[in-house]
Design a protein around this motif. Structure first.
Motif, PDB file in Angstrom:
ATOM      1  N   ALA A  82      36.560  53.306  84.668  1.00 42.13           N
ATOM      2  CA  ALA A  82      37.940  52.992  84.275  1.00 42.13           C
ATOM      3  C   ALA A  82      38.589  54.160  83.526  1.00 42.13           C
ATOM      4  N   ARG A  86      37.454  38.827  76.821  1.00 46.02           N
ATOM      5  CA  ARG A  86      38.692  38.065  76.764  1.00 46.02           C
ATOM      6  C   ARG A  86      39.270  38.028  75.348  1.00 46.02           C
ATOM      7  N   GLN A  90      40.222  43.596  75.983  1.00 43.14           N
ATOM      8  CA  GLN A  90      40.556  42.506  76.903  1.00 43.14           C
ATOM      9  C   GLN A  90      41.308  42.986  78.134  1.00 43.14           C
ATOM     10  N   ASP A  91      41.876  44.188  78.071  1.00 44.96           N
ATOM     11  CA  ASP A  91      42.558  44.720  79.250  1.00 44.96           C
ATOM     12  C   ASP A  91      41.561  45.240  80.288  1.00 44.96           C
ATOM     13  N   LEU A  92      40.364  45.578  79.863  1.00 47.08           N
ATOM     14  CA  LEU A  92      39.380  46.146  80.791  1.00 47.08           C
ATOM     15  C   LEU A  92      38.376  45.110  81.291  1.00 47.08           C
ATOM     16  N   ARG A 109      36.393  41.109  88.521  1.00 45.56           N
ATOM     17  CA  ARG A 109      37.069  41.007  89.821  1.00 45.56           C
ATOM     18  C   ARG A 109      36.109  40.904  91.012  1.00 45.56           C
ATOM     19  N   GLY A 119      46.120  52.657  73.419  1.00 43.22           N
ATOM     20  CA  GLY A 119      46.714  51.334  73.245  1.00 43.22           C
ATOM     21  C   GLY A 119      46.013  50.259  74.059  1.00 43.22           C
ATOM     22  N   THR A 120      45.138  50.681  74.974  1.00 42.38           N
ATOM     23  CA  THR A 120      44.419  49.689  75.793  1.00 42.38           C
ATOM     24  C   THR A 120      43.409  48.955  74.915  1.00 42.38           C
ATOM     25  N   ARG A 121      43.358  47.643  75.099  1.00 40.19           N
ATOM     26  CA  ARG A 121      42.443  46.806  74.332  1.00 40.19           C
ATOM     27  C   ARG A 121      41.254  46.415  75.212  1.00 40.19           C
ATOM     28  N   GLU A 176      42.430  47.712  69.896  1.00 40.60           N
ATOM     29  CA  GLU A 176      42.638  48.856  70.789  1.00 40.60           C
ATOM     30  C   GLU A 176      41.422  49.774  70.764  1.00 40.60           C
ATOM     31  N   ALA A 202      32.946  49.372  87.962  1.00 42.39           N
ATOM     32  CA  ALA A 202      34.390  49.218  87.712  1.00 42.39           C
ATOM     33  C   ALA A 202      34.726  49.542  86.262  1.00 42.39           C
ATOM     34  N   PHE A 247      42.238  54.783  81.215  1.00 43.64           N
ATOM     35  CA  PHE A 247      43.219  53.901  80.577  1.00 43.64           C
ATOM     36  C   PHE A 247      43.933  54.647  79.457  1.00 43.64           C
ATOM     37  N   PRO A 248      45.189  54.255  79.185  1.00 46.54           N
ATOM     38  CA  PRO A 248      45.969  54.974  78.170  1.00 46.54           C
ATOM     39  C   PRO A 248      45.645  54.510  76.749  1.00 46.54           C
ATOM     40  N   PRO A 266      38.609  42.279  82.704  1.00 48.27           N
ATOM     41  CA  PRO A 266      38.807  41.728  84.057  1.00 48.27           C
ATOM     42  C   PRO A 266      38.326  42.659  85.177  1.00 48.27           C
ATOM     43  N   PHE A 267      38.277  43.985  84.924  1.00 53.31           N
ATOM     44  CA  PHE A 267      37.791  44.894  85.972  1.00 53.31           C
ATOM     45  C   PHE A 267      36.356  44.525  86.366  1.00 53.31           C
TER      46      PHE A 267
END
Lengths: 605, 605
Positions: free
Chosen positions: A449, A498, A458-460, A466, A454-456, A503, A445, A451-452, A462-463
């Motif tokens: 991934a 977390r 912590q945004d990834l 899950r 600006g992605t940090r 970024e 996962a 991602f645009p 959780p993938f």
């Protein structure tokens, strides 16, 4: 050998040492003293002469702090280290307490009168840390008092001599940019921010900025040093003269001045007298320097270490080096895993023998400078201990019907590696395969991934969680950390966790290492290193997306993979990855391991 | 009718008004003045007498600020509103600038001398906001000066009278807890935090705490009021006497004192003279109150509004109410969507007619108190404007071959609803179906998420984006916002967004509304409300996981769904959801719409 497996803890001596420290504190009229696991550079690995906490308590973990009072002492560690601390420290001397539930302030409240002062060494605590401590202890009515010299150093007999390993140049073919060029960028920033100078205290920042490497710290090719970079003019490197041989002195002399470490305080004094504005990183710089600067009239300007972000974004030469280092490392891992497959279930291999074998496989490349951290070679239930390290006394033998987890890495001149594989020893159980499949899903996962900008991190993160969350499972560590370029294997500011608020930028290297730990049974962790790729068009899309290139080239254990547990895109990724591993590793592998590699990377599903 | 579609903007009058304001500023010796879109309660919807920004500039968006100087004026709005602001404001009077790229400080630097002061109304800016403004303007050498009375109020002729709608009790069967019980919790907190009192300024907090509802603000059942809750003793509600009828005065009088709004400043003065410690929320309380308290000797204690988190966590009665409200709302939506299917492609239906029809369908329940926000009824390209609202002048007709997006909600005594559906008018193109499928995947990814205690909204938001990111697409708004219980349709602190740092708790209600917007063509948004469910065991798992119960009961448009684009768990979720919608809605639907519902919820895949 780059690692030893002896239990270096010696709690038997703690009784005498604590008593000696208490005498020393009384003679200095101190009610108590803080002994953190840290040095002046906030290094993850300490040089032996900085292992004050281990010397005093016997506890050898990488984080913790002891507080010694006249009639009591406590050792505060976090959840990762609570069992180790209880096993290593003498409970009659130290109350072993777990943070953050246990708080130093509460413990002190019961022991000291309001208004009492506890001493600390301002060379070992950062500016932020002292701010936080002052606030929390202040609520308990306890004050903090800096000491001029560390009382442990006054009583520590047979303290190891500081290392005097020579520094070596880090060639432009690996660094990709000249030191002059990097210094220019730092100076431009200083002028923009209206600072007159920056004091650098982190060893990997100094090594990166000046394109040098050293040998003072285990597994991390840096030299003990400080540096001052002025907004205009030549930087000064404060370092023991013995470490600067003729081969580097001339080159370095072209763009910097070399001074003895003792000269640093004098230089800070001069900056103070000149009322200079001096930048310091509050998160990493010892408060001692801020205090010295301000005492002399300088203005302390808080700001992140200006090397950290630039260092994290690898340039083309560093990326090329990383790919080469990972291919070399993949060959070593293939040789090692083939050997494990052959003899792992014989009952003759223990965790230390396996770790040594892997170190030998890496050494065969002829380019290994060091391993990048103490190998986590963990058989069966030891795999469930995230920070496990085998010792001569406590080592376990690999046994059929179990899982074996190996987390290791190498320091090569062109790159730092870090890889974890979990393999079946003998026949795995259905439950082992189910859990392995979930961790593999988590790994894929992240690997896939997009991602645009600006992605940090912590945004990834959780993938990865899950697939485990859906099964009522989780793991109690971040999904990934930043990795240096022939530097620290744990490098900021990027991380997949977390707490990863930075970024992601193309060129950053991160680990991808989700896990699952079944206490007393086994641990599963699957780790590759990833390179963040530049924004790229996607057919039918309107926005460019970044992504990851997997750098690590090591097969996943097919015996633990149940294709029925995976969905089509996961199987496709796995087969493409294995095909790539075979394509890249096979040509440079010795012929006797090629059959193993072909089998290990055969099509799945 | 609860909504009007006239364009309320009247920029034609701006010239005179700006001139009058400039005269007023000169008479007060002010170099300039800030006119924000806000009132004393930081409400999302303003009462007409608080619409100072719209009155001055003609701009009717929900966020923005004008700065008026003696010879220049600017209107600062964010990206959502830049087109609307340019269309509504007179460009010869106002430079329209987009934040955060354009900064008020830079704009002012060019216009005013260093050391100049700009006036602001301390009743309309929060403590934090003034802190931030002071810092950024300070860098430009501009000072901020509070005014005693708003200069716009001095020149605004025919200013609407403030509403005097009566307050009504919010019954215990809906509220679930008595006001006394809630007040006791707030007082316990105040005593723990050693505060003597809290000043409440947010209208939904006051309505929630005292179990009352009002009618002063469009679409939000609250009354204009302030409240002071002391750590011990009776709270005081500051409210116009006319709003408190005999039916509530007695009940309220059992646990609180009622005072006129004018009495508030006197009460703050008394608290100041008593040297009281008064809690205020820096993010939402006007700085005027902090200034008044401190001027009189009180200690201002910063702290979050103590009602916000408790209000967000719905109790059993509120959850029961939410389910009932959503069933009622689902019936209205089914009636509406059946009608759209019948006449939507006739060329005779425009956006306003559709919005009115839906309002009528909701009203048929006999329990609609208001709609919960102005309906976004958007045909074709208007769907790509996230905050679109049809107007009599600009409305569009629904046409075959297009998409129609309807985002709407109701205020019922037992709950607040908010739902968005996108439907095909006539035959959709393959591209419309592909984009719809991606948004549906995003929606299902959130609806099916499981997650442990401690998970924040920002940890889940990426699940919605992943299917879009993989296709090179994204949407520029959060995935979801909190929703009140017969209160504000946008309620904090919970949210599913990059900025959602608050941990989700069982009982919170959130929207799940990913979207995709193809400029000048169409917009797709699919929104259900979700209830956070308590931690629960999962077979084979070791940790309990929370999850979501979908509250909204409205079919997704099957004509826009290509089962081949979905994976098995997505199809399973969709079929189970549709079966549930049919099971729950059909029995309470009038017979002529049942055939439509059965068809709309038929099995897919």
């Amino acid at each position: 050998m780059y690692q030893i497996f002896d239990d270096v803890s010696s709690p038997g001596a703690s009784g005498e040492r604590v008593k000696a420290l208490q005498r020393e504190l009384r003679s200095r009229k101190l009610k108590g003293f803080l002994v953190p696991h840290s040095d002046e550079h906030q290094d993850e690995f300490l040089s032996p002469s900085a292992e004050r906490l281990a010397w005093l308590t016997g506890f050898t973990g990488s984080a913790g702090v002891a507080i010694v009072l006249d009639k009591a002492a406590a050792l505060f560690v976090d959840g990762r280290y609570i069992l180790q601390a209880r096993a290593q420290a003498d409970a009659t001397l130290f109350e072993v307490l777990q943070t953050p539930e246990a708080k130093a302030s509460s413990w002190l409240t019961g022991k000291l009168n309001k208004g009492s002062a506890v001493g600390y060494d301002p060379a070992l605590h950062t500016i932020k840390e002292v701010e936080r401590l002052t606030e929390t202890l202040g609520k308990a009515g306890i004050k903090l008092e800096p000491v001029a010299a560390n009382p442990i150093d006054a009583i520590w007999q047979e303290r190891p001599k500081p290392s005097s390993a020579p520094i070596v140049p880090h060639g432009l073919e690996f660094a990709g940019r000249s030191a002059q060029d990097k210094i220019r960028d730092v100076q431009t920033l200083l002028r923009q921010e209206k600072a007159d100078a920056v004091l650098l205290t982190m060893l990997d920042s100094i090594a990166w900025l000046f394109n040098i490497r050293g040998g003072d710290i285990r597994h991390m090719p840096v030299a003990l040093a400080f540096a001052i970079v002025p907004a205009n003019g030549r930087p000064t490197l404060f370092i023991e003269a013995a470490k600067v041989g003729g081969n580097v002195r001339g080159d370095l002399g072209e763009f910097l001045d070399i001074a003895a470490p003792d000269a640093l305080m004098g230089k800070l004094k001069a900056l103070g007298q000149a009322k200079a504005r001096v930048r310091l990183d509050p998160e990493t710089a010892p408060i001692r320097f801020a205090q010295a600067l301000e005492a002399e009239g300088a203005k302390f300007v808080p700001g992140a270490d200006p090397c950290v972000l630039s260092k994290a974004i690898k340039n083309a030469a560093e990326i090329k080096g990383a790919r080469a280092a990972h291919l070399r490392d993949g060959v070593a891992m293939a040789r090692f895993l083939a050997w494990i497959d052959e003899v792992g279930d014989s009952g003759r291999i223990d965790e230390i023998a396996a770790a040594i074998r892997l170190e030998d496989c890496r050494r065969e490349s002829g380019q290994l400078k060091d391993i990048s951290f103490d190998t986590i070679s963990a058989a069966g239930p030891n795999g469930a201990i995230v920070h496990y390290r085998p010792t001569t006394k406590g080592k376990r033998t690999l046994k059929a019907g179990s899982l074996y987890l190996i987390d290791s890495g190498g320091q090569y001149p062109d790159g730092t590696t870090d890889v974890t594989r979990t393999v079946a020893i003998g026949a795995p159980t259905p439950e082992m395969r189910r859990h392995y499949g979930l961790v593999l899903k988590a790994h894929i996962a992240i690997a896939t991934a997009r991602f645009p900008k600006g992605t940090r991190g912590q945004d990834l993160d959780p993938f990865a969680r899950r697939p485990l969350w859906e099964a009522g499972l989780d793991f109690d560590h971040g999904t990934g950390h930043g990795v240096g370029s022939y530097l620290s294997v744990h490098e900021g500011p990027q991380r997949l966790s977390r707490l990863g608020t930075v970024e992601l930028e193309p060129g950053m290297i991160l680990s991808n290492e989700p896990g699952f730990y079944r206490e007393d049974h086994y641990g599963i962790r699957l780790e590759n290193l990833l390179l963040v790729t530049p924004p790229d068009k996607i057919a039918g899309g309107t926005r460019e997306m970044m992504g990851f290139e997997t750098l690590t080239l090591v097969p996943f254990d097919r015996r633990l993979i149940d294709a029925k547990q995976l969905v089509p895109f996961e199987i496709a990724w796995l087969n493409a990855y294995h095909a790539r591993v075979r394509r890249e590793v096979e040509p440079v592998l010795l012929s006797d391991d090629r059959a193993w590699l072909r089998h290990a990377t055969a099509h799945i599903g």
